[in-house]
Design a protein around this motif. Structure first.
Motif, mmCIF file in Angstrom:
data_model
loop_
_atom_site.group_PDB
_atom_site.id
_atom_site.type_symbol
_atom_site.label_atom_id
_atom_site.label_comp_id
_atom_site.label_asym_id
_atom_site.label_seq_id
_atom_site.Cartn_x
_atom_site.Cartn_y
_atom_site.Cartn_z
ATOM 1 N N LYS A 111 0.846 -1.201 0.000
ATOM 2 C CA LYS A 111 0.000 0.000 0.000
ATOM 3 C C LYS A 111 0.880 1.249 0.000
ATOM 4 O O LYS A 111 0.598 2.218 -0.715
ATOM 5 N N MET A 112 1.947 1.192 0.794
ATOM 6 C CA MET A 112 2.843 2.342 0.858
ATOM 7 C C MET A 112 3.528 2.561 -0.497
ATOM 8 O O MET A 112 3.667 3.703 -0.943
ATOM 9 N N VAL A 113 3.921 1.460 -1.156
ATOM 10 C CA VAL A 113 4.557 1.577 -2.478
ATOM 11 C C VAL A 113 3.574 2.217 -3.453
ATOM 12 O O VAL A 113 3.931 3.104 -4.236
ATOM 13 N N GLU A 114 2.311 1.767 -3.408
ATOM 14 C CA GLU A 114 1.292 2.326 -4.298
ATOM 15 C C GLU A 114 1.090 3.820 -4.046
ATOM 16 O O GLU A 114 0.762 4.568 -4.969
ATOM 17 N N LEU A 115 1.274 4.238 -2.811
ATOM 18 C CA LEU A 115 1.119 5.653 -2.475
ATOM 19 C C LEU A 115 2.382 6.465 -2.743
ATOM 20 O O LEU A 115 2.405 7.670 -2.513
ATOM 21 N N GLY A 116 3.465 5.786 -3.200
ATOM 22 C CA GLY A 116 4.682 6.498 -3.591
ATOM 23 C C GLY A 116 5.799 6.494 -2.562
ATOM 24 O O GLY A 116 6.755 7.258 -2.696
ATOM 25 N N ALA A 117 5.690 5.642 -1.542
ATOM 26 C CA ALA A 117 6.751 5.589 -0.525
ATOM 27 C C ALA A 117 8.025 5.014 -1.130
ATOM 28 O O ALA A 117 7.981 4.191 -2.036
ATOM 29 N N ASP A 118 9.172 5.464 -0.581
ATOM 30 C CA ASP A 118 10.438 4.913 -1.073
ATOM 31 C C ASP A 118 10.875 3.757 -0.180
ATOM 32 O O ASP A 118 10.224 3.421 0.812
ATOM 33 N N VAL A 119 11.998 3.126 -0.526
ATOM 34 C CA VAL A 119 12.489 1.933 0.166
ATOM 35 C C VAL A 119 12.756 2.229 1.640
ATOM 36 O O VAL A 119 12.395 1.419 2.519
ATOM 37 N N GLU A 120 13.327 3.365 1.943
ATOM 38 C CA GLU A 120 13.661 3.698 3.328
ATOM 39 C C GLU A 120 12.405 3.803 4.191
ATOM 40 O O GLU A 120 12.367 3.309 5.322
ATOM 41 N N GLU A 121 11.367 4.460 3.670
ATOM 42 C CA GLU A 121 10.122 4.597 4.439
ATOM 43 C C GLU A 121 9.489 3.234 4.700
ATOM 44 O O GLU A 121 9.017 2.957 5.811
ATOM 45 N N LEU A 135 12.283 -5.380 -3.055
ATOM 46 C CA LEU A 135 11.498 -6.343 -3.817
ATOM 47 C C LEU A 135 10.059 -5.847 -3.982
ATOM 48 O O LEU A 135 9.472 -5.940 -5.076
ATOM 49 N N LEU A 136 9.467 -5.306 -2.932
ATOM 50 C CA LEU A 136 8.108 -4.769 -3.022
ATOM 51 C C LEU A 136 8.036 -3.644 -4.060
ATOM 52 O O LEU A 136 7.101 -3.591 -4.866
ATOM 53 N N VAL A 137 9.014 -2.753 -4.030
ATOM 54 C CA VAL A 137 9.032 -1.645 -4.986
ATOM 55 C C VAL A 137 9.187 -2.184 -6.410
ATOM 56 O O VAL A 137 8.480 -1.755 -7.338
ATOM 57 N N THR A 138 10.083 -3.159 -6.596
ATOM 58 C CA THR A 138 10.314 -3.727 -7.932
ATOM 59 C C THR A 138 9.044 -4.434 -8.446
ATOM 60 O O THR A 138 8.666 -4.272 -9.608
ATOM 61 N N HIS A 140 5.992 -3.818 -7.632
ATOM 62 C CA HIS A 140 4.989 -2.805 -7.947
ATOM 63 C C HIS A 140 5.253 -2.173 -9.309
ATOM 64 O O HIS A 140 4.331 -1.982 -10.099
ATOM 65 N N ARG A 141 6.503 -1.877 -9.590
ATOM 66 C CA ARG A 141 6.863 -1.260 -10.890
ATOM 67 C C ARG A 141 6.555 -2.227 -12.048
ATOM 68 O O ARG A 141 6.093 -1.804 -13.096
ATOM 69 N N ARG A 142 6.807 -3.514 -11.865
ATOM 70 C CA ARG A 142 6.516 -4.506 -12.929
ATOM 71 C C ARG A 142 5.012 -4.646 -13.158
ATOM 72 O O ARG A 142 4.570 -4.906 -14.257
ATOM 73 N N GLY A 143 4.246 -4.494 -12.082
ATOM 74 C CA GLY A 143 2.794 -4.625 -12.189
ATOM 75 C C GLY A 143 2.156 -3.470 -12.945
ATOM 76 O O GLY A 143 1.043 -3.567 -13.422
ATOM 77 N N GLN A 144 2.849 -2.359 -13.048
ATOM 78 C CA GLN A 144 2.287 -1.188 -13.742
ATOM 79 C C GLN A 144 2.522 -1.356 -15.168
ATOM 80 O O GLN A 144 2.380 -1.232 -16.127
#
Length: 144
Positions: A111-121, A135-138, A140-144
């Motif tokens: 959810k945080m990734v979808e809202l634009g959070a970065d890896v540190e947050e 991995l979560l960020v990656t 999410h980017r592949r899913g878009q």
């Protein structure tokens, strides 16, 4: 009387000629009617053959339709069973997610990734290691 006899003879001759002409006309009409009836009989037989072929074709189509209908009912029943199974599995998955504390963290991280959070947050808020946050960020980017 001689004149009357000739007149009668002439009338008889005319009547005889008229009778012969009428007989010829009637015979011609009978011949023509028989010819027409023969043609009509042939056409009736042809129509009967066409009707018989159409009835046979109709019966075959009725059987095929019944088979398709039965197949569709079977497919519909199977789809309903699969929908019920999918619904059950979805409920079970939701239940597992609700009871698994790690899953809650990953869901929150997504959810945080979808809202634009970065890896540190994500690492800080969800208490995840850096590799898992990346991995979560990656993902999410592949899913878009």
């Amino acid at each position: 009387m001689d004149g009357d006899g000739d007149f009668v003879n002439d009338l008889l001759a005319i009547a005889l000629v008229a009778a012969v002409v009428m007989a010829i006309v009637c015979a011609s009409l009978v011949f023509w009617v028989r010819k027409c009836m023969t043609q009509v009989d042939r056409k009736v037989e042809a129509v009967k053959l066409l009707l018989k072929a159409a009835e046979t074709n109709n019966e075959a189509l009725q059987r095929e339709l019944a088979e398709v209908r039965n197949g569709a009912l079977g497919v519909g029943k199977r789809v309903k069973e699969l929908e019920q199974l999918q619904s059950h599995l979805q409920a079970r998955q939701d239940e597992v997610i609700q009871t698994d504390p790690d899953a809650k963290l990953y869901n929150r991280g997504m959810k945080m990734v979808e809202l634009g959070a970065d890896v540190e947050e994500i690492m800080k808020e969800c208490e995840l290691p850096k590799a898992e946050a990346q991995l979560l960020v990656t993902l999410h980017r592949r899913g878009q």
